[in-house]
Scaffold this active site. Structure first.
Site, short mmCIF file in Angstrom:
data_model
loop_
_atom_site.label_atom_id
_atom_site.label_comp_id
_atom_site.label_asym_id
_atom_site.label_seq_id
_atom_site.Cartn_x
_atom_site.Cartn_y
_atom_site.Cartn_z
N ASP A 42 0.71 -6.65 8.69
CA ASP A 42 -0.13 -6.03 9.35
C ASP A 42 -0.77 -5.12 8.96
O ASP A 42 -1.73 -4.26 8.69
CB ASP A 42 0.52 -5.48 10.36
CG ASP A 42 1.01 -6.64 11.54
OD1 ASP A 42 0.45 -7.70 11.40
OD2 ASP A 42 2.26 -7.06 11.50
N LYS A 64 5.45 -4.74 9.80
CA LYS A 64 4.99 -5.97 10.72
C LYS A 64 5.69 -6.20 11.90
O LYS A 64 5.71 -5.18 12.39
CB LYS A 64 6.09 -6.66 9.42
CG LYS A 64 5.37 -6.92 7.56
CD LYS A 64 6.71 -7.98 6.59
CE LYS A 64 7.46 -8.87 8.04
NZ LYS A 64 5.24 -9.88 8.44
N GLU A 67 12.44 -11.55 10.32
CA GLU A 67 11.49 -11.46 8.71
C GLU A 67 12.48 -10.20 8.19
O GLU A 67 12.38 -10.08 6.34
CB GLU A 67 10.53 -10.61 9.33
CG GLU A 67 9.13 -11.74 9.64
CD GLU A 67 7.68 -10.71 10.44
OE1 GLU A 67 6.97 -12.60 10.42
OE2 GLU A 67 7.53 -10.21 10.64
C1 5RP Z 1 5.00 -11.28 12.20
C2 5RP Z 1 3.99 -10.43 11.25
C3 5RP Z 1 3.06 -10.89 10.44
O1 5RP Z 1 3.09 -11.08 8.97
C4 5RP Z 1 1.67 -9.49 10.74
O2 5RP Z 1 1.70 -9.68 11.59
C5 5RP Z 1 0.39 -10.82 9.94
O3 5RP Z 1 0.89 -11.80 11.25
P1 5RP Z 1 -1.01 -12.26 10.37
O4 5RP Z 1 -0.95 -12.90 8.84
O5 5RP Z 1 -1.37 -13.17 11.30
O6 5RP Z 1 -2.07 -11.78 10.41
O7 5RP Z 1 5.23 -9.59 10.71
O8 5RP Z 1 6.36 -11.15 12.59
#
Ligand code: 5RP
Length: 229
Positions: free
Chosen positions: A92, A102, A111
Site C-alpha cells: 500500500d 501492507k 503475507e
Molecule cells: C493485501 C495487500 C496488498 O498487497 C496491498 O493492499 C496492495 O494492493 P493492490 O496491489 O491492489 O494495490 O497488502 O493485504
C-alpha cells in the site's frame, strides 16, 4: 509525480508484475501475495506454467489460492513450509529504505508469514505507492476478536487512532477469522519502533508494517522500471 488514470496505473502494475515474474526459476517454491498488482503476476505465472515452467506455490489468501489453482499452479500448504524461494506481493506504501505498509486487502498475516519464509521477497508496485515517510495509509492490525477493544485502547495509547474495519454493515473478517483495526498514526517517524510496540500488544496477530523483510521493490513509473534494493 504526475497524476495518472486507472488504465495507466494498471499498465504500471502489469509492467512491475512482468518484471518480477522474470526472477522466478524452474523448481522454485513461490510465495503469492494478494491484491490487484499481485493478480497480474499470478496470471503471468499461470501462463508460464502452461508453457512448461515447473513451480509450486504458497498462497497468502483464499482468493489468491483460488486464482492460482484455476490457472494450474500447484498450491502447497503454507503451514508445512520451512522456506520459500521467492515471493511476489504488492504494497500500500513503500519507502526507498524498503519499509512497507501492507494489508489494505486484509491478507497481512499470511503475507507476513510468506515474506518471513522467503529468501527473496519481491514487492511490486505502481509509482503511486512510493512515499517519503509511511503513514498516509493507515496501518492494518489483525486482531483476535475477543481482544479488539483492548487492542484499540492500546493503539490509542501509542498515539494512534483505531478504526475497526467494516465490510458493508458488518465487521470485516479475515481469512483467519479475525478482525482488522486500521490504525492511523499520521506520518510514522520510526516504523521499526512502532512495529515493535504493536507486536507487544496481546491480541495482535500481525500488523501491516513490514520492516527489514523486503529484498527489493520493483516499481513501474510510466515506461520505466525502477528497482529499489
Ligand atoms: C493485501 C495487500 C496488498 O498487497 C496491498 O493492499 C496492495 O494492493 P493492490 O496491489 O491492489 O494495490 O497488502 O493485504
Amino acid at each position: 509525480m504526475a497524476t495518472i488514470n486507472q488504465t495507466e496505473q494498471n499498465a504500471e502494475k502489469l509492467a512491475a508484475a512482468l518484471a518480477a515474474v522474470k526472477f522466478v526459476k524452474d523448481g522454485d517454491v513461490v510465495g503469492l501475495g494478494t491484491g490487484s498488482t499481485t493478480t497480474f503476476a499470478i496470471n503471468e505465472l499461470g501462463k508460464c506454467v502452461k508453457d512448461g515452467l515447473k513451480i509450486t506455490a504458497a498462497a497468502s489468501s483464499i482468493r489468491t489460492e483460488e486464482l492460482a489453482i484455476s490457472l494450474g499452479i500447484q498450491i502447497l500448504d503454507l503451514g508445512s513450509l520451512s522456506e520459500i524461494d521467492i515471493s511476489i506481493d504488492g504494497a500500500d506504501e513503500f519507502t526507498e529504505t524498503l519499509d512497507l505498509i501492507k494489508g489494505g486487502g486484509g491478507a497481512l498475516f499470511r503475507e507476513k508469514i510468506i515474506a518471513s519464509l522467503s529468501k527473496n521477497t519481491i514487492v511490486i508496485t505502481d509509482a503511486s505507492k512510493k512515499v517519503k515517510k509511511l503513514g498516509a495509509f493507515t496501518v492494518p492490525v489483525e486482531v483476535i476478536p475477543l481482544a479488539y477493544q483492548y487492542v484499540s485502547d492500546q493503539i490509542n495509547k501509542l498515539g494512534g487512532k483505531a478504526i475497526l474495519r467494516l465490510a458493508g454493515e458488518k465487521h470485516y473478517i479475515t481469512d483467519n477469522g479475525n478482525l482488522i483495526i486500521d490504525a492511523d498514526f499520521g506520518l510514522i517517524a520510526d516504523p521499526q519502533k512502532l512495529s515493535f510496540d504493536l507486536n507487544q500488544i496481546n491480541g495482535v496477530l500481525a500488523h501491516g508494517l513490514f520492516v527489514n523483510i523486503t529484498s527489493k521493490v520493483i516499481m513501474s513509473e510510466g515506461k520505466d522500471i525502477i528497482i529499489f534494493e
